[in-house]
Design an enzyme around this catalytic site. Sequence first.
Site, PDB file in Angstrom:
ATOM      1  N   ASN A   8      10.437  11.224  -5.694  1.00 58.20           N
ATOM      2  CA  ASN A   8       9.245  11.259  -6.536  1.00 58.20           C
ATOM      3  C   ASN A   8       9.650  11.908  -7.855  1.00 58.20           C
ATOM      4  O   ASN A   8       9.874  13.116  -7.910  1.00 58.20           O
ATOM      5  CB  ASN A   8       8.155  12.068  -5.824  1.00 58.20           C
ATOM      6  CG  ASN A   8       6.930  12.300  -6.696  1.00 58.20           C
ATOM      7  OD1 ASN A   8       6.803  11.698  -7.761  1.00 58.20           O
ATOM      8  ND2 ASN A   8       6.034  13.159  -6.239  1.00 58.20           N
ATOM      9  N   LYS A  10       7.881  12.336 -10.417  1.00 57.89           N
ATOM     10  CA  LYS A  10       6.743  13.011 -11.060  1.00 57.89           C
ATOM     11  C   LYS A  10       6.686  12.617 -12.543  1.00 57.89           C
ATOM     12  O   LYS A  10       7.042  11.493 -12.876  1.00 57.89           O
ATOM     13  CB  LYS A  10       6.831  14.531 -10.839  1.00 57.89           C
ATOM     14  CG  LYS A  10       7.003  14.865  -9.345  1.00 57.89           C
ATOM     15  CD  LYS A  10       6.833  16.306  -9.011  1.00 57.89           C
ATOM     16  CE  LYS A  10       6.997  16.519  -7.504  1.00 57.89           C
ATOM     17  NZ  LYS A  10       6.742  17.871  -7.092  1.00 57.89           N
ATOM     18  N   HIS A  96      -0.971  13.279  -3.342  1.00 59.10           N
ATOM     19  CA  HIS A  96       0.015  14.338  -3.563  1.00 59.10           C
ATOM     20  C   HIS A  96      -0.724  15.629  -3.917  1.00 59.10           C
ATOM     21  O   HIS A  96      -1.770  15.588  -4.572  1.00 59.10           O
ATOM     22  CB  HIS A  96       0.968  13.934  -4.692  1.00 59.10           C
ATOM     23  CG  HIS A  96       2.153  14.851  -4.788  1.00 59.10           C
ATOM     24  ND1 HIS A  96       2.078  16.090  -5.385  1.00 59.10           N
ATOM     25  CD2 HIS A  96       3.420  14.731  -4.332  1.00 59.10           C
ATOM     26  CE1 HIS A  96       3.266  16.682  -5.298  1.00 59.10           C
ATOM     27  NE2 HIS A  96       4.103  15.876  -4.664  1.00 59.10           N
ATOM     28  N   GLU A  98      -0.254  17.748  -6.078  1.00 55.80           N
ATOM     29  CA  GLU A  98      -0.477  17.948  -7.523  1.00 55.80           C
ATOM     30  C   GLU A  98      -1.693  17.149  -8.000  1.00 55.80           C
ATOM     31  O   GLU A  98      -2.359  17.537  -8.959  1.00 55.80           O
ATOM     32  CB  GLU A  98       0.803  17.582  -8.298  1.00 55.80           C
ATOM     33  CG  GLU A  98       1.877  18.661  -8.090  1.00 55.80           C
ATOM     34  CD  GLU A  98       3.308  18.187  -8.146  1.00 55.80           C
ATOM     35  OE1 GLU A  98       3.569  17.077  -8.639  1.00 55.80           O
ATOM     36  OE2 GLU A  98       4.183  18.940  -7.678  1.00 55.80           O
ATOM     37  N   GLU A 166       3.945  17.902   3.024  1.00 58.09           N
ATOM     38  CA  GLU A 166       4.535  18.692   1.951  1.00 58.09           C
ATOM     39  C   GLU A 166       3.782  20.010   1.829  1.00 58.09           C
ATOM     40  O   GLU A 166       2.715  20.068   1.182  1.00 58.09           O
ATOM     41  CB  GLU A 166       4.438  17.947   0.610  1.00 58.09           C
ATOM     42  CG  GLU A 166       5.171  16.626   0.585  1.00 58.09           C
ATOM     43  CD  GLU A 166       5.540  16.217  -0.835  1.00 58.09           C
ATOM     44  OE1 GLU A 166       6.736  16.094  -1.103  1.00 58.09           O
ATOM     45  OE2 GLU A 166       4.635  16.053  -1.671  1.00 58.09           O
ATOM     46  N   GLY A 172       8.891  22.640  -5.256  1.00 54.57           N
ATOM     47  CA  GLY A 172       9.475  23.131  -6.496  1.00 54.57           C
ATOM     48  C   GLY A 172       9.788  24.618  -6.504  1.00 54.57           C
ATOM     49  O   GLY A 172      10.023  25.198  -7.558  1.00 54.57           O
ATOM     50  N   SER A 211      11.187  21.117  -1.662  1.00 54.90           N
ATOM     51  CA  SER A 211      12.494  21.754  -1.851  1.00 54.90           C
ATOM     52  C   SER A 211      13.584  21.179  -0.947  1.00 54.90           C
ATOM     53  O   SER A 211      14.443  21.926  -0.466  1.00 54.90           O
ATOM     54  CB  SER A 211      12.384  23.275  -1.691  1.00 54.90           C
ATOM     55  OG  SER A 211      11.577  23.810  -2.729  1.00 54.90           O
TER      56      SER A 211
END
Length: 251
Positions: A8, A10, A96, A98, A166, A172, A211
């Site tokens: 991904n 992003k 996701h 985010e 996730e 991250g 990660s």
Amino acid sequence: MRPLVAGNWKMNGLSASLAELGSLQDGLAVLGLRLGSDVLVCPPATLIAQAAWKVAGGAVALGGQDCHAKDSGAHTGDISAQMLKDSGASFVIVGHSERRQHHGESDGEVAAKAQAAWRAGLKAIICIGETQAPRYAGDANQICGKQLDGSVPGGATPANTVIAYEPVWAIGTGKTPTSADITAMHAHIRACLVRRLGKGGREMPILYGGSVKPDNAGEILNLPEVGGALVGGASLKASDFLSIIRAISGS
Ligand code: 13P
């Protein structure tokens, strides 16, 4: 079941980044028959059509990172699943964290997006995962179970849906859950899917994301019920992404 290693990108990547896709293709060609997984890259939507030319005839599939729940209409700035398909995508990530955090997407909206993906002939990668506080409070299973119930439509099958677990606090940050915690959560997700979907829930791939790096991919990808990985930062460089793919291919 063949694992899936998905990248991904992003909101990263300009035309020049397509060179990384070329390097990825070359690396996969070297792996040849030893390639032990399916490989997917989800670049920004602006690059999908160019990327489709770049990866044509190779082992890399393409996906979008989000889609609108409707097929078309007055939704300025949004992108439909049909548009992604038309550009060369075969998958789309929906829900996701985010998107859930920064765009306020609810479970119901995520489910509607998954259905839009299916209507367009795309496979939906439906993301779930708990934030740090419920993990500490021991509520991670309950949170993820609720997200699954609300975000995975009843018509989900292994042919049209992939689940990605996730944990938000692992994205991250360089932090990952312990192997025991990943194993326990994936077993819980499997049980929830089987309860809701029956036989289809038994075979639906469950990816781990958060990660994943070249140095931890081998351990994570070999855990029970881990059907692959959804990789953010380490998918941007072909060399890192190839190391992760090689970890699952055992070569
Ligand atoms: P990182 O691999 O950068 O932690 O991102 C994970 C992710 O959000 C993939 O969708």
